[in-house]
Design a protein around this motif. Structure first.
Motif, mmCIF file in Angstrom:
data_model
loop_
_atom_site.group_PDB
_atom_site.id
_atom_site.type_symbol
_atom_site.label_atom_id
_atom_site.label_comp_id
_atom_site.label_asym_id
_atom_site.label_seq_id
_atom_site.Cartn_x
_atom_site.Cartn_y
_atom_site.Cartn_z
ATOM 1 N N LEU A 119 -14.843 7.709 7.261
ATOM 2 C CA LEU A 119 -15.026 7.211 8.859
ATOM 3 C C LEU A 119 -15.421 5.988 8.268
ATOM 4 N N THR A 120 -15.062 5.667 8.781
ATOM 5 C CA THR A 120 -14.780 3.769 9.453
ATOM 6 C C THR A 120 -16.132 3.684 10.609
ATOM 7 N N LYS A 121 -16.920 2.525 10.168
ATOM 8 C CA LYS A 121 -17.905 1.883 11.246
ATOM 9 C C LYS A 121 -18.157 0.254 11.443
ATOM 10 N N TYR A 122 -18.149 0.238 12.747
ATOM 11 C CA TYR A 122 -18.383 -1.051 12.773
ATOM 12 C C TYR A 122 -18.788 -1.919 14.446
ATOM 13 N N LYS A 123 -20.036 -2.454 13.891
ATOM 14 C CA LYS A 123 -20.163 -3.159 15.153
ATOM 15 C C LYS A 123 -20.813 -4.481 15.830
ATOM 16 N N GLY A 124 -19.915 -4.661 16.260
ATOM 17 C CA GLY A 124 -19.935 -6.566 16.820
ATOM 18 C C GLY A 124 -20.984 -7.024 17.268
ATOM 19 N N PRO A 125 -21.185 -8.120 17.429
ATOM 20 C CA PRO A 125 -22.140 -8.922 17.785
ATOM 21 C C PRO A 125 -22.876 -8.706 19.067
ATOM 22 N N THR A 126 -21.748 -8.504 20.276
ATOM 23 C CA THR A 126 -22.016 -7.641 21.189
ATOM 24 C C THR A 126 -21.522 -6.005 21.834
ATOM 25 N N ASP A 127 -21.906 -5.543 21.307
ATOM 26 C CA ASP A 127 -21.563 -4.019 21.046
ATOM 27 C C ASP A 127 -22.829 -3.512 21.452
ATOM 28 N N GLU A 128 -22.679 -2.656 22.326
ATOM 29 C CA GLU A 128 -23.759 -1.633 22.701
ATOM 30 C C GLU A 128 -23.549 -0.754 21.376
ATOM 31 N N LYS A 129 -23.001 -0.126 21.077
ATOM 32 C CA LYS A 129 -23.287 0.332 19.910
ATOM 33 C C LYS A 129 -21.968 0.257 18.931
ATOM 34 N N ALA A 130 -22.014 1.332 17.633
ATOM 35 C CA ALA A 130 -21.084 1.109 16.380
ATOM 36 C C ALA A 130 -19.492 2.105 17.304
ATOM 37 N N THR A 131 -18.439 1.349 16.368
ATOM 38 C CA THR A 131 -17.293 1.912 16.626
ATOM 39 C C THR A 131 -17.488 3.148 15.794
ATOM 40 N N LEU A 132 -16.737 4.384 15.708
ATOM 41 C CA LEU A 132 -16.765 5.037 14.417
ATOM 42 C C LEU A 132 -15.434 5.311 14.572
ATOM 43 N N ARG A 133 -14.344 5.376 13.541
ATOM 44 C CA ARG A 133 -13.322 6.155 13.606
ATOM 45 C C ARG A 133 -12.660 6.596 12.251
ATOM 46 N N PRO A 134 -12.403 7.598 12.350
ATOM 47 C CA PRO A 134 -11.533 8.278 11.566
ATOM 48 C C PRO A 134 -10.117 7.803 10.667
ATOM 49 N N TYR A 135 -10.173 7.571 9.435
ATOM 50 C CA TYR A 135 -8.765 7.791 8.655
ATOM 51 C C TYR A 135 -8.331 8.183 7.082
ATOM 52 N N THR A 136 -7.167 8.715 7.097
ATOM 53 C CA THR A 136 -6.634 9.315 6.238
ATOM 54 C C THR A 136 -6.113 8.102 5.325
ATOM 55 N N PRO A 137 -6.472 7.943 4.239
ATOM 56 C CA PRO A 137 -6.140 7.156 2.736
ATOM 57 C C PRO A 137 -4.955 8.141 2.894
ATOM 58 N N ILE A 138 -3.807 6.062 2.334
ATOM 59 C CA ILE A 138 -2.991 6.417 1.623
ATOM 60 C C ILE A 138 -2.315 7.075 -0.323
ATOM 61 N N SER A 139 -4.080 6.080 -1.198
ATOM 62 C CA SER A 139 -3.738 6.578 -1.997
ATOM 63 C C SER A 139 -3.970 7.426 -2.694
ATOM 64 N N ASP A 140 -3.762 7.675 -4.087
ATOM 65 C CA ASP A 140 -3.964 9.005 -4.433
ATOM 66 C C ASP A 140 -5.837 9.604 -4.921
ATOM 67 N N GLU A 141 -6.013 10.556 -4.589
ATOM 68 C CA GLU A 141 -7.180 10.911 -4.968
ATOM 69 C C GLU A 141 -7.995 10.161 -6.383
ATOM 70 N N SER A 142 -6.788 11.118 -7.144
ATOM 71 C CA SER A 142 -7.316 10.273 -8.563
ATOM 72 C C SER A 142 -7.296 9.183 -8.985
ATOM 73 N N ASP A 143 -6.712 7.988 -8.504
ATOM 74 C CA ASP A 143 -6.864 7.062 -8.611
ATOM 75 C C ASP A 143 -8.095 5.931 -8.555
ATOM 76 N N LYS A 144 -8.229 4.630 -9.222
ATOM 77 C CA LYS A 144 -9.671 4.630 -9.413
ATOM 78 C C LYS A 144 -10.260 3.246 -9.248
#
Length: 327
Positions: free
Chosen positions: A116-141
């Motif tokens: 889940l990603t979160k961003y709240k702009g300086p004029t936003d009343e509430k934060a924006t939340l959006r899910p993303y699926t990474p494309i990197s491998d789960e074993s990548d360090k």
């Protein structure tokens, strides 16, 4: 700009041995502690004399210890990650690499899960939340990679496209989706549109990185133009490496004259031709894409915990609600 060779496809999973603490004996913990310490010293000495250096012993120990996850879920809260690099993929898509808090950490995501990603702009009343699926491998360090398409009315994707290396974004996870285990299904079908390919690619990586997993995979991937086909090189490599188990069918709404694939939208006739039949045992159909695709193919899901009723082409073709999963 990071090199494309940095992104690995279909590499074998690294085996990680898990170490468990034993319960203290009735004779007291100090003896057990010193015995364990002596054993560790003896092991280190063995590695030192057999390999000729203490560094080799340290490397062996590190290999045996599971990597620390950056995201642990529960009460962890949001974690701020620094953007390390950006790659322009096409006219509206970027590949963003974020550094994990420590260089030897892995993301901590399982298959299948998102973040889940979160961003709240300086004029936003509430934060924006959006899910993303990474494309990197789960074993990548040390890092995770996101494939982000900018939508005109998408506050998060628009913000992420303005980020430059050195800036930060808040993340939380993992967000569990469909729990996968090797050979869970004999044959799975993946129906995707646009960036809906990312959870499908996560599933494919898990299956084809695991030599014990024999699952067959059929992908139907719809896009507007040929340029919009994301992860095409990675998918082609999977198809060339596993021709008996992986097939991909591409559909373009605006196809060039020389296009040899399917055109228009993902049709019921195409699905009937290429998907495993609903009467087959132990199959699963996964769907992910923009609202229009979801409505036409499977019907939308109500919430992350409510898949909603099955409708659209899949219901018309005889698939059951239990055979379909909506990302």
């Amino acid at each position: 700009m990071f090199a494309r060779s940095a992104f690995r496809v279909a590499q074998p999973l690294k085996t990680q041995a898990r170490r468990y603490a034993t319960e203290p004996t009735s004779q007291g913990g100090s003896k057990a502690f010193y015995a364990a310490g002596a054993a560790a010293l003896a092991g280190a000495a063995y590695f030192y004399y057999s390999n000729g250096s203490a560094s080799a012993a340290v490397a062996k120990v590190k290999e045996a210890v599971p990597a620390k996850p950056a995201f642990t879920g529960g009460d962890q809260g949001f974690v701020s990650l620094k953007l390390a690099d950006v790659e322009i993929v096409n006219h509206n898509t970027k590949r963003l690499r974020f550094e994990l808090p420590e260089s030897d950490m892995v993301s901590g995501l399982q298959i299948a899960s998102a973040i889940l990603t979160k961003y709240k702009g300086p004029t936003d009343e509430k934060a924006t939340l959006r899910p993303y699926t990474p494309i990197s491998d789960e074993s990548d360090k040390g890092y995770l990679d996101l494939l982000v398409k900018k939508y005109p009315d998408g506050p998060m994707s628009t913000h992420m496209h303005t980020l430059v290396p050195g800036q930060r974004l808040d993340f939380k996870g993992p967000l569990p989706k469909y729990p996968w285990s090797e050979n869970k299904h004999d044959h799975i079908a993946l129906i995707a549109g646009g960036t809906g390919i990312t959870p499908m690619y996560q599933l494919c990586r898990s299956i084809f990185n695991n030599t014990n997993d024999k699952t067959k995979v059929t992908l139907v991937f719809g896009n507007v133009t040929e340029e919009d086909i994301l992860l095409r090189r990675e998918l082609a490599e999977l198809e060339n490496t596993h021709p008996q188990r992986f097939r991909a069918f591409y559909v373009l709404d605006k196809a060039p004259k020389e296009w040899q694939g399917n055109t228009g939208f993902i049709s019921k006739d195409l699905l009937k031709t290429v998907l495993p039949e609903p009467k087959e045992e132990n199959i699963k159909v996964f769907v992910c894409g923009p609202p229009g695709l979801m409505k036409a193919i499977s019907g939308p899901k109500v919430s992350p915990k409510d898949q909603g009723e099955l409708s659209g082409s899949l219901k018309d073709l005889g698939y059951t609600k239990e055979q379909v999963y909506k990302f």
